[in-house]
Design an enzyme around this catalytic site. Structure first.
Site, PDB file in Angstrom:
ATOM      1  N   CYS A   2       3.795  -7.969  -7.324  1.00  0.00           N
ATOM      2  CA  CYS A   2       3.393  -9.303  -6.867  1.00  0.00           C
ATOM      3  C   CYS A   2       2.504  -9.224  -5.622  1.00  0.00           C
ATOM      4  CB  CYS A   2       4.618 -10.113  -6.500  1.00  0.00           C
ATOM      5  SG  CYS A   2       5.825 -10.218  -7.801  1.00  0.00           S
ATOM      6  N   ARG A  27      -3.138  -4.746  -8.266  1.00  0.00           N
ATOM      7  CA  ARG A  27      -1.731  -4.386  -8.111  1.00  0.00           C
ATOM      8  C   ARG A  27      -0.941  -4.583  -9.401  1.00  0.00           C
ATOM      9  NH1 ARG A  27      -0.147  -4.950  -2.461  1.00  0.00           N
ATOM     10  NH2 ARG A  27       1.862  -5.800  -3.023  1.00  0.00           N
ATOM     11  N   TRP A  74       4.427 -10.453 -10.853  1.00  0.00           N
ATOM     12  CA  TRP A  74       4.748  -9.368 -11.787  1.00  0.00           C
ATOM     13  C   TRP A  74       6.212  -9.588 -12.137  1.00  0.00           C
ATOM     14  CZ3 TRP A  74       7.897  -4.896 -11.866  1.00  0.00           C
ATOM     15  CH2 TRP A  74       7.519  -3.915 -12.782  1.00  0.00           C
ATOM     16  N   ASN A  98       7.535 -11.956  -2.730  1.00  0.00           N
ATOM     17  CA  ASN A  98       7.445 -10.616  -3.339  1.00  0.00           C
ATOM     18  C   ASN A  98       8.803  -9.956  -3.170  1.00  0.00           C
ATOM     19  OD1 ASN A  98       4.774 -10.983  -3.729  1.00  0.00           O
ATOM     20  ND2 ASN A  98       4.087  -9.367  -2.334  1.00  0.00           N
ATOM     21  N   GLY A  99       9.188  -9.118  -4.138  1.00  0.00           N
ATOM     22  CA  GLY A  99      10.453  -8.407  -4.010  1.00  0.00           C
ATOM     23  C   GLY A  99      11.526  -9.025  -4.889  1.00  0.00           C
ATOM     24  N   GLU A 485       0.686  15.315 -15.507  1.00  0.00           N
ATOM     25  CA  GLU A 485      -0.187  14.280 -14.949  1.00  0.00           C
ATOM     26  C   GLU A 485      -1.170  13.777 -16.014  1.00  0.00           C
ATOM     27  OE1 GLU A 485      -0.222  12.419 -12.538  1.00  0.00           O
ATOM     28  OE2 GLU A 485      -2.282  11.789 -12.206  1.00  0.00           O
ATOM     29  N   LYS A 489      -1.413   9.978 -17.264  1.00  0.00           N
ATOM     30  CA  LYS A 489      -2.660   9.206 -17.215  1.00  0.00           C
ATOM     31  C   LYS A 489      -2.963   8.613 -18.586  1.00  0.00           C
ATOM     32  CE  LYS A 489      -3.255   8.768 -13.863  1.00  0.00           C
ATOM     33  NZ  LYS A 489      -2.807   9.313 -12.581  1.00  0.00           N
ATOM     34  N   GLU A 492      -0.465   5.807 -19.580  1.00  0.00           N
ATOM     35  CA  GLU A 492      -0.469   4.553 -18.825  1.00  0.00           C
ATOM     36  C   GLU A 492      -1.718   3.712 -19.065  1.00  0.00           C
ATOM     37  OE1 GLU A 492      -0.216   4.906 -14.524  1.00  0.00           O
ATOM     38  OE2 GLU A 492      -1.419   6.709 -14.551  1.00  0.00           O
ATOM     39  N   HIS A 508      10.591  26.000 -27.643  1.00  0.00           N
ATOM     40  CA  HIS A 508      11.955  25.499 -27.426  1.00  0.00           C
ATOM     41  C   HIS A 508      12.101  24.043 -27.833  1.00  0.00           C
ATOM     42  CE1 HIS A 508      12.854  29.256 -25.466  1.00  0.00           C
ATOM     43  NE2 HIS A 508      11.739  29.113 -24.761  1.00  0.00           N
ATOM     44  N   LYS A 607       0.225  -1.487  -9.054  1.00  0.00           N
ATOM     45  CA  LYS A 607      -0.326  -0.425  -8.209  1.00  0.00           C
ATOM     46  C   LYS A 607       0.691   0.064  -7.182  1.00  0.00           C
ATOM     47  CE  LYS A 607      -3.472   2.311  -6.628  1.00  0.00           C
ATOM     48  NZ  LYS A 607      -3.633   3.539  -7.436  1.00  0.00           N
TER      49      LYS A 607
HETATM   50  C1  F6R Z   1       0.183   6.793 -11.885  1.00  0.00           C
HETATM   51  C2  F6R Z   1       0.515   6.183 -10.608  1.00  0.00           C
HETATM   52  C3  F6R Z   1       1.952   6.053 -10.237  1.00  0.00           C
HETATM   53  C4  F6R Z   1       2.117   6.275  -8.729  1.00  0.00           C
HETATM   54  C5  F6R Z   1       3.576   5.989  -8.324  1.00  0.00           C
HETATM   55  C6  F6R Z   1       3.823   6.283  -6.860  1.00  0.00           C
HETATM   56  O1  F6R Z   1      -1.191   6.873 -12.081  1.00  0.00           O
HETATM   57  O2  F6R Z   1      -0.347   5.749  -9.888  1.00  0.00           O
HETATM   58  O3  F6R Z   1       2.743   6.913 -10.967  1.00  0.00           O
HETATM   59  O4  F6R Z   1       1.760   7.582  -8.426  1.00  0.00           O
HETATM   60  O5  F6R Z   1       3.882   4.653  -8.587  1.00  0.00           O
HETATM   61  O6  F6R Z   1       3.031   5.502  -6.043  1.00  0.00           O
HETATM   62  P1  F6R Z   1       2.720   5.911  -4.554  1.00  0.00           P
HETATM   63  O7  F6R Z   1       1.921   7.168  -4.597  1.00  0.00           O
HETATM   64  O8  F6R Z   1       1.956   4.766  -3.978  1.00  0.00           O
HETATM   65  O9  F6R Z   1       4.046   6.111  -3.886  1.00  0.00           O
END
Ligand code: F6R
Length: 612
Positions: A2, A27, A74, A98-99, A485, A489, A492, A508, A607
């Protein structure tokens, strides 16, 4: 997650609020709303979906006001519907939040018993009714808010306006970030300073427990009813470095910004092929005493930590553990003295990482243990930076795309700088080795630039992924976290189910998945594991799997039937994970674009994950 924007001014702030919400779109959210106070009335519009829908509604109704609050939601409690979108109103009071209010159900029951009727399924609506109820015993809005705050359990940031207080905006920070934008004859709040850059570059960063009264002319911050001072900070960021420029998506822009971002990050620490004397100078005494490292992080930042574990142990013989913050915080970990606890976070506000840090500090204090805490972070003003003993900034600039790219590679560069510093202080790394690695670090931006030249080739291969449902990523050593990773990527932003594995684990279990339809991405730098990796590739091919190999240009791995090779410039195996991040980012990006997904704001994601 949010986003909040609010303001009090002389002029109408409708457009400022809508523009602010647009700047918070990155976000992640599912609905948006705005409430303005005009002539003792609350004028509200809310819409499901994009801020553009809200903007259209606001243009049609032409609501204006010089006091207002706005929000991108959100969903946590209740579906993404118009009724659940913020702001929530209780007659004369409007609230954005927010929260999460964890005890909302209890509060709701009490309020219903008092006759309040709820129009949403959210936890937020209780706040509006509680304030309304408190105002029955005082006309003072600030007093009413201060009275109800102790009843709220959970993490929250609030923005509150009232029809009878046309020059007053109340804000509360308790566990969810909130910043004040200081204007001239006008003042603002937001959950992220980026939202306010078009109106000011002067900010006050609120601390936990702060309750604020903003008017056009004044900013009063209260802690436990006492008026206190918080410094005003001037921000360097401009409106333009947070915009897309000529790129189609923020994510692509941020992928291409990596050479520069890494250059910036290492420049703060290096002087030629040595560490600068002032680099992490204040941490030297603490570093001398540490016996081990515990890294805590989430998502992509956790993957950076996994790579650092290899580096810490291989380069400076320092034991290093890495753990996902949401696990660490709930499993009663044994806190050990003389440990360096490192939080890695792009935002510095991730709820689980922050909670794990605070919990660690509390446990260490309770046992009188001497620990050192440190944050590797992209946001200088974040909670984690403020709450740890030391910090090292990744100078990546604002990262707007939800999928982390330049934050990740700069985290890796920063972690290597940290290792060099600790190695130097503890004399576990010879000066020549430091010089060798720093020379390689300086070379990385150029190697990334060369790797980006493969963009068109990766786009061509991406076409072969667009109909796929599943995908495997394999790597060994420090390429194992890159495999994780790469899979993260891809899933997501393209919504293709992807898994990353240590290639040695293939037999395995995951080998059972390999068939004609399963693309397998291989990360193959020139290192000691290359021959073993080649055997894994054979195993995949023997089962009909199709290989997409990002391989060192001298690896000897060639294109052949169902084996597509993209050559990556030669780089030392030590720093190869930084460089091999680039092709997996580009692959995910292009596959997502070809599948027509919302690359910068993928569904269901946010985000900055400021709630659990
Ligand atoms: C994936 C991504 C998330 C963040 C995670 C931690 O592309 O961006 O997995 O890495 O939410 O966020 P931060 O780094 O802000 O603590």
């Amino acid at each position: 997650m949010c986003g909040i924007v609010g303001g009090v001014a002389e002029r109408s702030i409708t457009n400022i609020l809508i523009e602010g919400l647009k700047r918070l779109e990155y976000r992640g959210y599912d609905s948006a709303g705005v409430a303005l106070v005009d002539q003792c009335q609350i004028l509200r519009e809310r819409r499901v979906g994009k801020v553009a829908n809200l903007e259209q509604a606001v243009n049609e109704s032409n609501i204006q006001g010089s006091l207002g609050i706005a929000h991108t939601r959100w969903a946590t409690h209740g579906k993404p519907t118009e009724n659940n979108a913020h702001p929530h109103i209780s007659d004369t009071v409007a609230v954005v939040h927010n929260g999460i209010i964890e005890n909302y159900q209890e509060l709701k029951d009490d309020l219903e018993a008092l006759g309040y009727v709820f129009t949403s399924q959210t936890d937020t609506e209780v706040v509006a009714h509680l304030i309304h109820d408190a105002l029955k015993s005082t006309p003072d809005l600030l007093k009413a808010v201060t009275q109800i705050v102790p009843q709220l359990k959970g993490a929250y940031a609030l923005g509150i306006v009232h029809t009878d207080h046309p020059n007053e905006l109340i804000a509360v920070r308790e566990g969810s970030p909130l910043v004040i934008g200081v204007g001239i004859g006008e003042n603002f709040i937001s959950s992220d300073q980026l939202a306010l850059l078009p109106v000011t570059n002067r900010f006050i960063y609120l601390e936990e427990g702060d309750i604020v009264r903003l008017t056009r002319e004044s900013i009063e911050i209260f802690v436990d009813d006492q008026l206190i001072d918080r410094p005003v900070k001037e921000l360097d960021a401009t409106v333009s470095n947070a915009s897309k420029g000529e790129y189609k998506h923020y994510m692509l822009k941020e992928i291409y910004e990596q050479p520069e971002a890494i250059q910036q990050t290492i420049s703060q620490a290096l002087n030629g092929n040595a560490l600068r004397d002032d680099f992490l100078q204040h941490a030297e005494v603490d570093f001398k005493n540490i016996q081990q490292v515990q890294i805590i992080a989430c998502g992509t930042s956790y993957h950076a930590g996994m790579i650092a574990k290899y580096w810490f142990e291989q380069l400076i013989d320092l034991p290093c553990q890495v753990e996902i913050a949401s696990e660490f915080r709930y499993r009663s970990p044994v806190i050990v003295g003389n440990t360096l606890y490192v939080c890695i976070s792009q935002s510095g506000e991730t709820a689980d990482t922050l909670a794990a840090l605070r919990d660690t500090q509390k446990r260490a204090k309770a046992k009188s243990l001497n620990i050192t805490t440190m944050t590797i972070c992209n946001v200088a003003t974040s909670s984690m930076v403020r709450e740890t003993n030391h910090h090292l900034l990744t100078l990546a600039g604002p990262e707007i795309g939800v999928a982390s790219t330049k934050a990740f590679t700069t985290q890796l560069a920063a972690l290597m700088l940290l290792i060099l510093k600790i190695g130097q202080i503890k004399q576990t790394m010879p000066v020549e080795k430091i010089a060798e690695i720093t020379a390689e670090l300086w070379h990385i931006p150029k190697v990334i630039l060369d790797t980006l030249q493969n963009d068109k080739e990766i786009l061509r291969l991406s076409d072969l992924f667009k109909e796929k449902q599943h995908c495997l990523f394999l790597g060994r050593g420090t390429q194992f976290p890159i495999a994780l990773e790469g899979a993260l990527k891809l899933k997501e932003i393209s919504y293709i189910h992807a898994e990353g594995y240590a290639a040695g684990e293939l037999k395995h279990g995951p080998l059972a998945l390999v068939d004609h339809d399963m693309p397998v991405v291989i990360l193959a730098p020139q290192d000691d594991m290359l021959d073993k990796l080649k055997s894994n590739m054979e195993e995949v091919q023997a089962r009909g799997g199709e290989l997409f190999v990002f391989a060192d240009e001298n690896s000897g791995i060639k294109n052949k039937d169902r084996q597509h090779v993209v050559n990556v410039p030669t780089i030392s195996s030590l720093l190869a994970p930084i460089v091999y991040s680039i092709p997996v980012q580009l692959l995910s990006y292009h596959v997502a674009v070809l599948r027509g997904t919302d690359v910068d704001q993928p569904r269901n994601l946010a985000k900055s994950v400021t709630v659990e």
